[in-house]
Design a protein around this motif. Structure first.
Motif, mmCIF file in Angstrom:
data_model
loop_
_atom_site.group_PDB
_atom_site.id
_atom_site.type_symbol
_atom_site.label_atom_id
_atom_site.label_comp_id
_atom_site.label_asym_id
_atom_site.label_seq_id
_atom_site.Cartn_x
_atom_site.Cartn_y
_atom_site.Cartn_z
ATOM 1 N N TYR A 48 14.197 1.721 0.365
ATOM 2 C CA TYR A 48 15.503 2.187 0.829
ATOM 3 C C TYR A 48 16.490 1.022 0.889
ATOM 4 C CZ TYR A 48 19.092 4.152 3.861
ATOM 5 O OH TYR A 48 20.288 4.569 4.383
ATOM 6 N N GLY A 51 17.712 -0.099 -2.429
ATOM 7 C CA GLY A 51 18.708 0.823 -2.955
ATOM 8 C C GLY A 51 20.074 0.609 -2.325
ATOM 9 N N VAL A 52 20.097 0.347 -1.020
ATOM 10 C CA VAL A 52 21.364 0.093 -0.325
ATOM 11 C C VAL A 52 22.005 -1.185 -0.849
ATOM 12 C CG1 VAL A 52 22.399 -0.483 1.916
ATOM 13 C CG2 VAL A 52 20.707 1.360 1.759
ATOM 14 N N LYS A 54 21.598 -2.685 -3.686
ATOM 15 C CA LYS A 54 22.052 -2.515 -5.073
ATOM 16 C C LYS A 54 23.117 -1.438 -5.211
ATOM 17 C CE LYS A 54 17.947 -1.821 -6.819
ATOM 18 N NZ LYS A 54 16.842 -1.585 -7.747
ATOM 19 N N GLY A 55 23.336 -0.682 -4.161
ATOM 20 C CA GLY A 55 24.286 0.421 -4.249
ATOM 21 C C GLY A 55 23.781 1.542 -5.144
ATOM 22 N N ASP A 56 22.468 1.678 -5.214
ATOM 23 C CA ASP A 56 21.837 2.677 -6.084
ATOM 24 C C ASP A 56 21.586 3.966 -5.293
ATOM 25 O OD1 ASP A 56 20.200 4.191 -7.735
ATOM 26 O OD2 ASP A 56 18.937 2.500 -8.335
ATOM 27 N N GLN A 57 22.533 4.884 -5.387
ATOM 28 C CA GLN A 57 22.440 6.125 -4.620
ATOM 29 C C GLN A 57 21.222 6.957 -5.021
ATOM 30 O OE1 GLN A 57 24.327 6.690 -1.930
ATOM 31 N NE2 GLN A 57 23.018 8.448 -1.553
ATOM 32 N N ALA A 58 20.828 6.902 -6.279
ATOM 33 C CA ALA A 58 19.650 7.652 -6.729
ATOM 34 C C ALA A 58 18.381 7.116 -6.068
ATOM 35 C CB ALA A 58 19.530 7.589 -8.247
ATOM 36 N N GLN A 59 18.282 5.815 -5.950
ATOM 37 C CA GLN A 59 17.116 5.208 -5.301
ATOM 38 C C GLN A 59 17.097 5.560 -3.814
ATOM 39 O OE1 GLN A 59 16.689 0.988 -5.992
ATOM 40 N NE2 GLN A 59 14.977 0.789 -4.588
ATOM 41 N N ILE A 60 18.246 5.530 -3.178
ATOM 42 C CA ILE A 60 18.338 5.897 -1.768
ATOM 43 C C ILE A 60 17.913 7.352 -1.580
ATOM 44 C CG2 ILE A 60 19.932 6.273 0.160
ATOM 45 C CD1 ILE A 60 21.575 3.874 -1.003
ATOM 46 N N GLN A 61 18.418 8.232 -2.435
ATOM 47 C CA GLN A 61 18.079 9.648 -2.324
ATOM 48 C C GLN A 61 16.600 9.892 -2.607
ATOM 49 O OE1 GLN A 61 20.325 11.980 -1.111
ATOM 50 N NE2 GLN A 61 18.389 13.085 -0.885
#
Length: 80
Positions: A48, A51-52, A54-61
Motif C-alpha cells: 500500500y 503505491g501511495v 508512486k502515486g499508483d492508484q491501481a496498486q493502492i486499489q
C-alpha cells in the motif's frame, strides 16, 4: 446446549454459571481466531505504502481489494 462433566457416577450437567463461562470462552476463542486468520492472509502494508509513494492508484486499489477479500473470507463473528 447443555454441557456435562464426566464423572465416575455419570454425567453431571453444568450449572448456569459454568455454562455462561463456557459460552464466553468459546466466543473469546472465535474472536481471537478470526483475527489471527486475517493477519496471516493480509497483504504486506508495504504494498500500500509503495503505491501511495508512486502515486499508483491501481496498486493502492489492489491492496484495498485484497484486504476486503480477506475480511470477507474471515468475517468478524457476531458478539452478544
Amino acid at each position: 446446549m447443555t454441557r456435562f462433566f464426566s464423572t465416575p457416577n455419570g454425567n453431571v450437567p453444568f450449572t448456569a454459571e459454568e455454562e455462561a463461562f463456557a459460552e464466553a470462552q468459546a466466543a473469546s476463542v472465535l474472536l481471537t481466531q478470526y483475527k489471527e486468520q486475517r493477519q496471516l492472509e493480509y497483504p504486506p502494508i508495504t504494498n500500500y505504502i509503495d503505491g501511495v509513494v508512486k502515486g499508483d492508484q491501481a496498486q493502492i486499489q489492489a491492496y484495498i481489494d485484497a484486504c476486503l477479500a480477506v475480511k470477507a473470507k474471515y468475517p468478524k463473528p457476531d458478539t452478544p
